[in-house]
Scaffold this active site. Structure first.
Site, PDB file in Angstrom:
ATOM      1  N   CYS A 127       0.652  -2.618  15.539  1.00 54.38           N
ATOM      2  CA  CYS A 127       0.747  -2.319  14.105  1.00 54.38           C
ATOM      3  C   CYS A 127       0.124  -3.405  13.227  1.00 54.38           C
ATOM      4  CB  CYS A 127       2.226  -2.128  13.755  1.00 54.38           C
ATOM      5  SG  CYS A 127       2.518  -1.925  12.001  1.00 54.38           S
ATOM      6  N   CYS A 180       5.558  -5.282  15.903  1.00 56.19           N
ATOM      7  CA  CYS A 180       5.236  -4.308  16.950  1.00 56.19           C
ATOM      8  C   CYS A 180       3.776  -4.551  17.368  1.00 56.19           C
ATOM      9  CB  CYS A 180       5.436  -2.882  16.455  1.00 56.19           C
ATOM     10  SG  CYS A 180       7.156  -2.572  16.034  1.00 56.19           S
ATOM     11  N   CYS A 213       5.824  -7.132   7.441  1.00 53.32           N
ATOM     12  CA  CYS A 213       6.975  -6.750   8.269  1.00 53.32           C
ATOM     13  C   CYS A 213       7.182  -7.859   9.291  1.00 53.32           C
ATOM     14  CB  CYS A 213       6.708  -5.421   8.983  1.00 53.32           C
ATOM     15  SG  CYS A 213       8.105  -4.901  10.022  1.00 53.32           S
ATOM     16  N   CYS A 233      -1.631   5.824   9.863  1.00 55.06           N
ATOM     17  CA  CYS A 233      -0.401   5.167  10.317  1.00 55.06           C
ATOM     18  C   CYS A 233      -0.689   3.828  10.959  1.00 55.06           C
ATOM     19  CB  CYS A 233       0.223   5.990  11.443  1.00 55.06           C
ATOM     20  SG  CYS A 233       1.416   7.126  10.899  1.00 55.06           S
ATOM     21  N   GLU A 244       0.808  -1.220   0.000  1.00 57.40           N
ATOM     22  CA  GLU A 244       0.000   0.000   0.000  1.00 57.40           C
ATOM     23  C   GLU A 244       0.836   1.263   0.000  1.00 57.40           C
ATOM     24  OE1 GLU A 244      -3.817  -1.980   2.258  1.00 57.40           O
ATOM     25  OE2 GLU A 244      -2.519  -0.689   3.417  1.00 57.40           O
ATOM     26  N   CYS A 261       3.336   8.455   1.443  1.00 58.58           N
ATOM     27  CA  CYS A 261       3.825   7.504   2.439  1.00 58.58           C
ATOM     28  C   CYS A 261       3.993   6.167   1.722  1.00 58.58           C
ATOM     29  CB  CYS A 261       2.752   7.447   3.531  1.00 58.58           C
ATOM     30  SG  CYS A 261       3.108   6.284   4.821  1.00 58.58           S
TER      31      CYS A 261
HETATM   32  N1  SAH Z   1       8.794   0.194  10.172  1.00 58.86           N
HETATM   33  C1  SAH Z   1       9.011   1.570  10.264  1.00 58.86           C
HETATM   34  C2  SAH Z   1       8.190   2.396   9.271  1.00 58.86           C
HETATM   35  C3  SAH Z   1       6.779   1.977   9.050  1.00 58.86           C
HETATM   36  S1  SAH Z   1       5.675   2.192  10.425  1.00 58.86           S
HETATM   37  C4  SAH Z   1       8.841   2.069  11.672  1.00 58.86           C
HETATM   38  O1  SAH Z   1       8.342   1.321  12.514  1.00 58.86           O
HETATM   39  O2  SAH Z   1       9.238   3.204  11.942  1.00 58.86           O
HETATM   40  C5  SAH Z   1       5.433   3.976  10.375  1.00 58.86           C
HETATM   41  C6  SAH Z   1       5.005   4.574  11.717  1.00 58.86           C
HETATM   42  O3  SAH Z   1       3.651   4.179  12.055  1.00 58.86           O
HETATM   43  C7  SAH Z   1       5.868   4.114  12.893  1.00 58.86           C
HETATM   44  O4  SAH Z   1       6.233   5.184  13.714  1.00 58.86           O
HETATM   45  C8  SAH Z   1       4.938   3.174  13.611  1.00 58.86           C
HETATM   46  O5  SAH Z   1       5.313   2.994  14.938  1.00 58.86           O
HETATM   47  C9  SAH Z   1       3.606   3.847  13.443  1.00 58.86           C
HETATM   48  N2  SAH Z   1       2.471   2.986  13.715  1.00 58.86           N
HETATM   49  C10 SAH Z   1       2.382   1.654  13.529  1.00 58.86           C
HETATM   50  N3  SAH Z   1       1.160   1.210  13.913  1.00 58.86           N
HETATM   51  C11 SAH Z   1       0.455   2.291  14.334  1.00 58.86           C
HETATM   52  C12 SAH Z   1      -0.870   2.483  14.812  1.00 58.86           C
HETATM   53  N4  SAH Z   1      -1.737   1.478  14.906  1.00 58.86           N
HETATM   54  N5  SAH Z   1      -1.248   3.733  15.135  1.00 58.86           N
HETATM   55  C13 SAH Z   1      -0.398   4.777  15.008  1.00 58.86           C
HETATM   56  N6  SAH Z   1       0.858   4.661  14.533  1.00 58.86           N
HETATM   57  C14 SAH Z   1       1.288   3.423  14.209  1.00 58.86           C
HETATM   58 FE1  SF4 Z   2       7.167  -3.196  11.258  1.00 63.62          FE
HETATM   59 FE2  SF4 Z   2       4.913  -1.962  11.967  1.00 63.62          FE
HETATM   60 FE3  SF4 Z   2       6.886  -2.258  13.735  1.00 63.62          FE
HETATM   61 FE4  SF4 Z   2       7.176  -0.531  11.677  1.00 63.62          FE
HETATM   62  S1  SF4 Z   2       5.678  -0.399  13.349  1.00 63.62           S
HETATM   63  S2  SF4 Z   2       8.674  -2.065  12.435  1.00 63.62           S
HETATM   64  S3  SF4 Z   2       6.041  -1.664  10.074  1.00 63.62           S
HETATM   65  S4  SF4 Z   2       5.704  -3.927  12.784  1.00 63.62           S
END
Ligand code: SAH
Ligand code: SF4
Length: 370
Positions: A126, A123, A119, A345, A99, A112
């Site tokens: 996410c 996390c 991934c 995000c 996406e 973006c």
């Molecule tokens: N993997 C990288 C970039 C992609 S995620 C990273 O983790 O930085 C981009 C941003 O979205 C990151 O700061 C991540 O922590 C945030 N993010 C992920 N899930 C989210 C959610 N459910 N709500 C708000 N931000 C989120």
């Molecule tokens: Fe991967 Fe999502 Fe963690 Fe970014 S926030 S490192 S995309 S699992």
């Protein structure tokens, strides 16, 4: 002669940086300026056939046409939110999709983009992490997102440069696909291609410290670090990669970046109710960032239906931000855009059918055996 095996092993023209193309031209006995001509045709004129590059000698055009393609990802779906945010689902022939999201604002347009399908880092908050990992995107597939979005938006908005900022905040961890991402950044910054400012192309990482150290030599992109907690005990729980690269190592890598580049780092901090949003958490964050060249971006958690997490209240976010500001730490709260089309995000899950590795089960087993 199959030139593609001499260089990248990938015959798509969008994989090539200016250096890569110059190298290729020298292998063909051509002058480096041919590479510059080709880049202008590809990125300034959006030409998708070597035949149309009329200032290139016919024989060279033919060799290139026999060995390289202009293949771009295909658009599976486009969704436009009521605030103008646009999300595309791309694929390249199989059922796995990734996406890209465009966020228009009065003074800029931010794209973006994704660096991986899925991934592996899992996390806890996410959607991409929940999907597991399928594949790294190639430079051409990363650049293809910008190329296609630019051409659609230019027609739709009548603007020549609808995209002013590019952030690697879509699906995936960009620093686990380092070389392809660095090459893509080089094309985004190159005046012969997209010509974006080095302050407006940002790599966001969850903290892959060895690659963060290499960023200084290998790319001019801005750096955003997904911090989400100022203490290891909380961070390891919500960002599992912290067990491998804990805060002491992460902050050393951040210091290496700021000292070498003199540039500020943006720290992203997703606000999770009752987990990292209380006064003691703000204090821990102040302790960590007080003497650093830092800006904090608080991100209200965008809910993922399968998860039992809640976003902090507006009041808690405000208090948290005030605490940082009172301690001379720059702080902004990110506006949530595109949640009605599931493009905010962390809500990007694409469609990852062939999921492979996720470190989550591994960490879970380790935790249980400890
Ligand atoms: N993997 C990288 C970039 C992609 S995620 C990273 O983790 O930085 C981009 C941003 O979205 C990151 O700061 C991540 O922590 C945030 N993010 C992920 N899930 C989210 C959610 N459910 N709500 C708000 N931000 C989120
Ligand atoms: Fe991967 Fe999502 Fe963690 Fe970014 S926030 S490192 S995309 S699992």
């Amino acid at each position: 002669m199959l030139l593609r095996f001499l260089y990248y092993n990938m015959p798509v023209i969008y994989n090539y940086t200016r250096n890569g193309l110059e190298h290729l031209m020298s292998q063909l006995g051509e002058k480096p300026f041919r590479a510059q001509q080709i880049m202008r045709w590809v990125y300034h004129q959006s030409v998708d056939s070597f035949e149309d590059m009329v200032n290139i000698p016919k024989a060279l055009r033919q060799t290139l046409a026999e060995n390289f393609t202009f293949e771009l990802p295909q658009i599976e779906k486009e969704l436009i939110s009521n605030c103008g945010t646009t999300k595309w689902l791309f694929h390249f022939g199989d059922k796995n999709a990734f996406e890209t999201v465009y966020i228009p604002e009065s003074n800029r347009g931010t794209l973006c983009i994704s660096s991986q399908i899925g991934c592996a880092l899992a996390c806890q908050f996410c959607a991409t992490g929940m999907a597991g990992f399928y594949k790294n995107l190639t430079t051409a597939q990363i650049i293809g997102q910008v190329f296609l979005a630019r051409s659609i938006l230019a027609k739709r908005t009548n603007k020549k440069h609808p995209i002013t900022n590019v952030v690697f905040m879509g699906m995936g961890e960009p620093l686990l696909n380092e070389q392809q991402v660095f090459d893509a950044v080089s094309i985004l910054l190159d005046d012969l291609a997209f010509g974006l400012s080095k302050y407006k192309v940002t790599i966001s990482t969850s903290g892959i410290t060895p690659a963060m150290r290499r960023m200084v030599e290998q790319t001019h992109a801005a750096l955003a670090v997904s911090l989400h907690a100022g203490e290891d005990s909380i961070r390891s729980h919500i960002v599992p990669i912290n067990k491998k690269y804990p805060l002491s190592d992460l902050m050393q890598a951040c210091d290496h970046y700021t000292q070498s580049t003199k540039r500020l780092i943006t720290y992203e901090y997703v606000m999770l109710k009752g987990i990292n949003d209380q006064e003691q958490h703000a204090k821990a964050l102040v302790k960590l960032l007080k003497h650093r060249h830092a800006k904090v971006n608080l991100i209200p958690y965008n809910p993922i239906p399968e998860l039992d997490l809640k976003c902090s209240t507006a009041n808690a976010i405000d208090l948290f931000c005030q605490h940082l500001l009172q301690n001379q730490i720059r702080c902004t709260v990110r506006k949530t855009r595109g949640d009605d089309i599931y493009a905010a995000c962390g809500q990007l899950s694409g469609s990852v059918f062939d999921r492979k590795k996720s470190i989550a089960p591994y960490l879970y087993l380790r935790e249980r055996s400890n």
